[in-house]
Structure formats: C-alpha cells, structure tokens
Scaffold this motif. Structure first.
Motif, mmCIF file in Angstrom:
data_model
loop_
_atom_site.group_PDB
_atom_site.id
_atom_site.type_symbol
_atom_site.label_atom_id
_atom_site.label_comp_id
_atom_site.label_asym_id
_atom_site.label_seq_id
_atom_site.Cartn_x
_atom_site.Cartn_y
_atom_site.Cartn_z
ATOM 1 N N ARG A 92 0.831 -1.203 0.000
ATOM 2 C CA ARG A 92 0.000 0.000 0.000
ATOM 3 C C ARG A 92 0.866 1.253 0.000
ATOM 4 N N VAL A 93 0.266 2.338 -0.461
ATOM 5 C CA VAL A 93 0.922 3.641 -0.395
ATOM 6 C C VAL A 93 -0.174 4.689 -0.205
ATOM 7 N N ALA A 94 0.116 5.671 0.647
ATOM 8 C CA ALA A 94 -0.851 6.727 0.926
ATOM 9 C C ALA A 94 -0.112 8.049 1.032
ATOM 10 N N GLY A 95 -0.766 9.104 0.587
ATOM 11 C CA GLY A 95 -0.114 10.409 0.644
ATOM 12 C C GLY A 95 -1.069 11.539 0.336
ATOM 13 N N LEU A 96 -0.481 12.716 0.225
ATOM 14 C CA LEU A 96 -1.214 13.949 -0.057
ATOM 15 C C LEU A 96 -0.573 14.636 -1.253
ATOM 16 N N LEU A 97 -1.396 14.993 -2.225
ATOM 17 C CA LEU A 97 -0.935 15.737 -3.387
ATOM 18 C C LEU A 97 -1.560 17.123 -3.374
ATOM 19 N N LEU A 98 -0.723 18.129 -3.463
ATOM 20 C CA LEU A 98 -1.204 19.488 -3.636
ATOM 21 C C LEU A 98 -1.035 19.826 -5.106
ATOM 22 N N LEU A 99 -2.165 19.801 -5.822
ATOM 23 C CA LEU A 99 -2.185 20.106 -7.239
ATOM 24 C C LEU A 99 -2.617 21.550 -7.442
ATOM 25 N N LYS A 100 -2.531 22.011 -8.657
ATOM 26 C CA LYS A 100 -2.870 23.405 -8.938
ATOM 27 C C LYS A 100 -4.274 23.743 -8.475
ATOM 28 N N ARG A 101 -5.208 22.769 -8.614
ATOM 29 C CA ARG A 101 -6.599 23.068 -8.289
ATOM 30 C C ARG A 101 -7.226 22.011 -7.375
ATOM 31 N N ALA A 102 -6.404 21.266 -6.640
ATOM 32 C CA ALA A 102 -6.967 20.255 -5.745
ATOM 33 C C ALA A 102 -5.976 19.856 -4.670
ATOM 34 N N ARG A 103 -6.536 19.474 -3.524
ATOM 35 C CA ARG A 103 -5.798 18.803 -2.457
ATOM 36 C C ARG A 103 -6.285 17.360 -2.449
ATOM 37 N N VAL A 104 -5.389 16.436 -2.773
ATOM 38 C CA VAL A 104 -5.797 15.051 -2.975
ATOM 39 C C VAL A 104 -5.171 14.159 -1.909
#
Length: 322
Positions: free
Chosen positions: A212-224
């Motif tokens: 498994r892998v889990a994380g947070l992505l801060l994209l130009k128009r989203a927090r994922v």
C-alpha cells in the motif's frame, strides 16, 4: 487502410485488451512474442499470427518481413514495466510506431532517451492513458475547467485491487521491475488527477509499504488524499459483503464521483485515436511518470498532518518475510 501490428508480451493480463483493440479497429496481427507459450488467447483473435518465445527469432521474422517489402506499422508493447523502455526503443528502431502500456517508463530520464530515438527513427511513441477517454472523466474535466478558476477542490482517492501471494513471486512484487504500488496500480489515477486538476505543487507520502501507499498531493486546483492498496484486508466492509475484490472511490468535497463502469472499450478507443494521429505521446506521459517516481523515492513522513483515513489501517508484514 488495414495496418499491420506485432505485439511484445502477449501472455500477460493486459494483452487481450490490445488484441481486441487491434481486431476491433479492423487491423492485422502479424507476429507476437512472449517468454511463456501459454498464449491460447491468440486463437480468439489472430490464430494465423506467427508466435515466438525467443526475442531473436521474433526480430529475425520481423526484419525478414520488412526486407521483403512488407510494412510493419505498429508494435504494441505489453511486457513487464521495466522492459517497456528497451522494447519501445527496439520497436522504434525496427521502423514502427509504438503503442505502449502503462507505465511508459519507470524513470523520467528514460523519456529523454525515447525522445532522441523518436527523432532518429522518425517514428512515434503512443502511451495508453485510457482513463482520459472515460466518459465520466471527460465530463468531470469539462466541469472543473468551466468552474471557478481559483477554487481548490478537496479530493479523496481510494483504489484497492486485491492481489494474492503470487504477486510477490512475480516481477510485479519487485519494486525495481514494477515501480512499486504507486506505479503498478496507481499510474493511471495519478495521470487522471494531474490531467483534471493541474500540475503537482507538492507531494507528501505518509505511508509506503510492499502492499500500500498513501499520501497527499497538492495540485494546482486540488488537495488530494490518496490510498492505493493490493491487500484484500483493506477492503471496506461494503465491498467485502458484496464479494468484491476491487474497490474504487473518488470523492470531491462531499460528492461521490461515480466511474465504476465503462472500462471495457477504453483500449479500443485508445487505438482508434492513435490510428487517427491523436494518441498520447511522451509529453502527455511525463507528469505521471515524474509523480510516480517521486512517490516511489520519497521518505514517508508517517501519519502526520492531513492523511487519508485508510492510511491508519493496521499494516502487515511481507508474506515472504522480505
């Protein structure tokens, strides 16, 4: 006009989708290669295709065909992930355009080598990024594009696709060959997120293990917040009750985004676009390759900050003790 195809890696999981796409677009498969001879699937589509278990014999057959005036238009690459780069270069030098499964390569710098080989041979690489062609994804992208340009969306992505112990004995269980969980099962979702919500401004990995892998992505128009897993024990209760082995979920704010169906014809649609000269090339593939590489090589920070709630599920040791 009918195009001639060859395929590298015809005995694996994804090859039947490519065989169907070649047939659905009224084209011909001339030759196929795989190290395994368990390729009876060919009988359902192209029983007259020449088949080889040795790359040297496949190469000699294709070279002889071309030297005799035959035209090999495309080579489809469906081999294990770590061979995609070498097999794509080989196909370009053979004098064919290429249709390569995900991930196109494991390392971003390999894209530069493919670019050079494209320029030297005059042939093109096409990557299968089929989620971009899913009707629900197309509709979502249009909605986001037409929405407030300064809005930052809160997105949760959960993808669990259960795998048995065989996975760890195969090349897929070797991070050097598969690229790990984020690459092997997540690459299409990473591409989809960047395609819809824009480029990556920051990536945080909370958890990264063999399953498994889990994380947070801060994209130009989203927090994922994302959670990707191959462990059946991470399936939510509702999926277990229904006897499901795969679970997909995307929520945008408080709204669930439904895209569980509509996957069966995406390879055929990908082939149609490629044959029309509208395939996804190296530049299209680069953002997800770079992101998957960064996730694979990041040092997990642990369960701190804003993490996906399923990241807190109990972790399990490697089944083989590795």
């Amino acid at each position: 006009m009918t195009k001639n195809f060859a395929i590298l890696g015809v005995g694996g999981y994804v090859a039947p989708r490519h065989l169907k796409a070649i047939a659905d677009t009224q084209n011909t498969l001339l030759a196929a290669y795989d190290t395994s001879d368990s390729v009876g699937i060919l009988d359902s589509y192209f029983p007259s295709a020449s088949f080889f278990t040795e790359m040297e014999l496949f190469d000699r057959h294709c070279t002889k065909f071309k030297s005799g005036g035959g035209n090999l238009d495309f080579v489809s690459v469906c081999t294990p992930n770590y061979l995609h780069d070498a097999h794509t270069r080989y196909a370009l030098r053979l004098g064919a355009d290429v249709i390569c499964e995900k991930p196109l390569v494991l390392n971003p710098w390999n894209l530069d080598g493919l670019r050079y080989t494209e320029e030297q041979t005059g042939h093109k690489v096409n990557n299968i990024l089929q989620l971009r062609l899913h009707p629900s994804i197309i509709a979502l992208k249009e909605k986001i594009d037409k929405g407030p340009q300064d809005k930052i969306y809160d997105v949760d992505l959960t993808y669990i696709t259960s795998r048995g112990y065989w996975y760890y004995a195969s090349w897929k269980g070797d991070v050097r060959k598969s690229g790990g969980i984020a690459t092997n099962i997540g690459i299409h979702f990473l591409d989809m997120l960047v395609y819809i919500f824009g480029g990556v401004e920051r990536s945080v990995v909370h958890l990264s293990t063999h399953d498994r892998v889990a994380g947070l992505l801060l994209l130009k128009r989203a927090r994922v917040r994302y959670f990707l897993s191959i462990n059946a024990h991470t399936l939510p209760e509702e999926a277990v009750r229904e006897g499901l082995r795969t679970y997909r979920s995307i929520t945008i704010g408080d709204e669930a985004f439904e895209f569980s169906g509509g996957f069966t014809e995406l390879h055929t649609e990908s082939y149609r676009r490629i044959l029309e000269g509208r395939g996804f090339g190296l530049d299209d593939a680069r953002p997800c390759i770079e992101l998957a590489y960064d996730i694979r090589n990041a040092e997990p920070v642990g369960l701190v900050g804003d993490y996906h709630p399923m990241a807190a599920l109990p972790t399990e040791p490697h089944p083989f003790g590795w």
